[in-house]
Design an enzyme around this catalytic site. Sequence first.
Site, PDB file in Angstrom:
ATOM      1  CG  ASP A   1       0.663 -30.409   8.104  1.00 29.02           C
ATOM      2  OD1 ASP A   1      -0.271 -31.583   8.356  1.00 29.02           O
ATOM      3  OD2 ASP A   1       1.130 -31.016   7.130  1.00 29.02           O
TER       4      ASP A   1
ATOM      5  CE1 TYR B   1      -4.175 -30.246   0.931  1.00 34.16           C
ATOM      6  CE2 TYR B   1      -3.625 -32.457  -0.344  1.00 34.16           C
ATOM      7  CZ  TYR B   1      -4.214 -32.082   1.382  1.00 34.16           C
ATOM      8  OH  TYR B   1      -4.766 -32.815   1.497  1.00 34.16           O
TER       9      TYR B   1
END
Lengths: 242, 242
Positions: free
Chosen positions: B51, B109
């Site tokens: 994103d 992540y």
Amino acid sequence: MNTMLTLRFDGTHYHGWQPQKEFATVCGTVKAALEKTLGRTVTLHGCGRTDAGVHAEVYAANFRGECSIPHERLPFAINSRLPRDIAVLSAKPVPDDFHAINSCMRKQYTYRVYTSRMRDPLREGRALHWPRPLDIGRMRGAARDFTGTHDFACVRTMGTPVKSTVRTLYAFDIEETGGLVEFTMRANGFLYNMARALAGTLLWVSEGKVADIPALIASGDRAAAGPVLPAHGLYMTGVWYA
Amino acid sequence: MNTMLTLRFDGTHYHGWQPQKEFATVCGTVKAALEKTLGRTVTLHGCGRTDAGVHAEVYAANFRGECSIPHERLPFAINSRLPRDIAVLSAKPVPDDFHAINSCMRKQYTYRVYTSRMRDPLREGRALHWPRPLDIGRMRGAARDFTGTHDFACVRTMGTPVKSTVRTLYAFDIEETGGLVEFTMRANGFLYNMARALAGTLLWVSEGKVADIPALIASGDRAAAGPVLPAHGLYMTGVWYA
């Protein structure tokens, strides 16, 4: 009343501490936020000028006169009026004769270098990229030779007149963690560009371009020492008043 | 020929990976530099869309066709044409059927949160400011309950149609060092906003707003989980192809 502020800032977008008409400075920015917060004009004294682009983990300043907001709430009140790259960490009352620069006993700067072959976007603007291994042992030997009370003319940039170029370097430590090398220098005062030239001279020592530190100090020869490294690797990391 | 690139970037100034007409994206920026370097058009596949504002310590991409520059020199050649917030770390030949997203086996992540009372200008844009202590023990218990193969509908933002919301979370570790808390998640795939919602749910667990993770997972109720945390605390930190 006399109030001491401690600050932290990312210096990337500032032309140092000292107010200038044409450029944004840390002092100018904090002073404006403080004046809005207190509703009056303020004279703000910093603990050192710090060059354009230099960062601070800790920086001290003071201002005199009435403080209409309780000290414990003052940092929040000022911070709400500051940009995200500057913050007031604390505010406390200090004796009337306290002055951020004149009362200062010791200061500490840390210069950060990273040694990966490729430049690192996540360290950009926060540490110097030096794409070769550094000889930590050799640099530690040189750092030891620099500590003590010496005439530091060899690592001083001329320009500002000073009474004496003798300073006491209490500590000059080198730490390496995961490709990041940190040079931490603590002294009773730093000459103009001295911290960046000391770090630059250690890099020259690692490269074999400078070897004999006592002889370098004795010579007072700026041209024989290493370069003034870029501002973006330098952080003020400590300031002491007692 | 098929070439795999590994990249690192500070995502602050990009609208994610995927090319967009109106905005600067990481793919668009790297593709332009690569095309200039190779003197031909290139189709660049990334290992995930990431994103807007998300960072990457490691990100993988591939492109097919002739590579007129030796792989060991390619990163330097591309980097000289890239802005300072993106770098190619390595380039290597891969089998013809390799595809950065389709061949991907596992991704990792890391979400970063710092807990000092005051906001920290030197962590600005790099970690979420959470000005309260976090209950690490309680969050570790919840993280353990999230690991394994589950339907992760409760931490998914609707929008992109997917065949299944079942994923396997191999690891969900929490490390704390000097006021910085890192949530590291490794899975065979992440649903839309899953990493940021998992981290947000752990913060809710610390606050006592979510307690029973198995019940939360079983409910599939997005509204019962924690918030999607801001993009600037999220980093892609690993990608595996075997």
